[in-house]
Design a protein around this motif. Sequence first.
Motif: not given
Length: 244
Positions: A218-240
């Motif tokens: 949706q962000a790209i459709e509305m003009g974003s040039t940078n999308v910050r994708v983490g968990s969809t690529i790397f999986g859930p976070r293991d926060y320190p």
Amino acid sequence: MAAHAVEATAATALRSVILRARKAAELVGRDPERVRVVAVSKTKPVSLIRQIYDAGHRCFGENYVQEFIDKAPQLPEDIEWHFVGHLQSNKAKTLLAGVPNLAMVHGVDGEKVANHLDRAVSSLGRHPLKVLVQVNTSGEASKSGIEPSSVVELARHVKTHCPNLVFSGLMTIGMPDYTSTPENFRTLTNCRADVCKALGMDEDQFELSMGMSGDFEQAIEMGSTNVRVGSTIFGPRDYPQKAT
């Protein structure tokens, strides 16, 4: 899950995200090459980042200064690093000294941090640093970023008084749970129009960093040039226990 299985899954997920990003851009007649997928690798091990690198990706993002400066030297120098977290002004020089190949800082939210980054670039003798001004589009006190009404003033400060920085655009996080609504994205695109008009900039060359794992299409459709994708690529976070 075994490490190699996690790595294979991440590489497959990356390819899926890139394909989805391209389709979202094409859907609204945008050039897919103008959309950058920043793979946000915070809390993830160097070995996993290296697997994504070996799959052909070069653009990564980190959120925490100490973790970032620990990991970056262990990885190839041709990575295009983005700092996408909240940056305290007193850590600007530490960040730049520790990550020579830092390409962009997404979260400049005041004159103080801009000035510190500008001085750090100068003292380190590195090439000018691209920065994005962070806008609080949700009105949440817990979110970093400046009010939309102050965007032009801060953008003008960076462009006019920070010769070692390259004002490149705007960034937003969105709602308290890190999702965004069309209103958040629309607010940022409205801010882009205001800044471009005030500073004589071309909207086509203006960066917008908005959209994360749950809403990047949706962000790209509305003009974003940078999308910050983490968990969809790397999986859930293991926060320190304690992040810096």
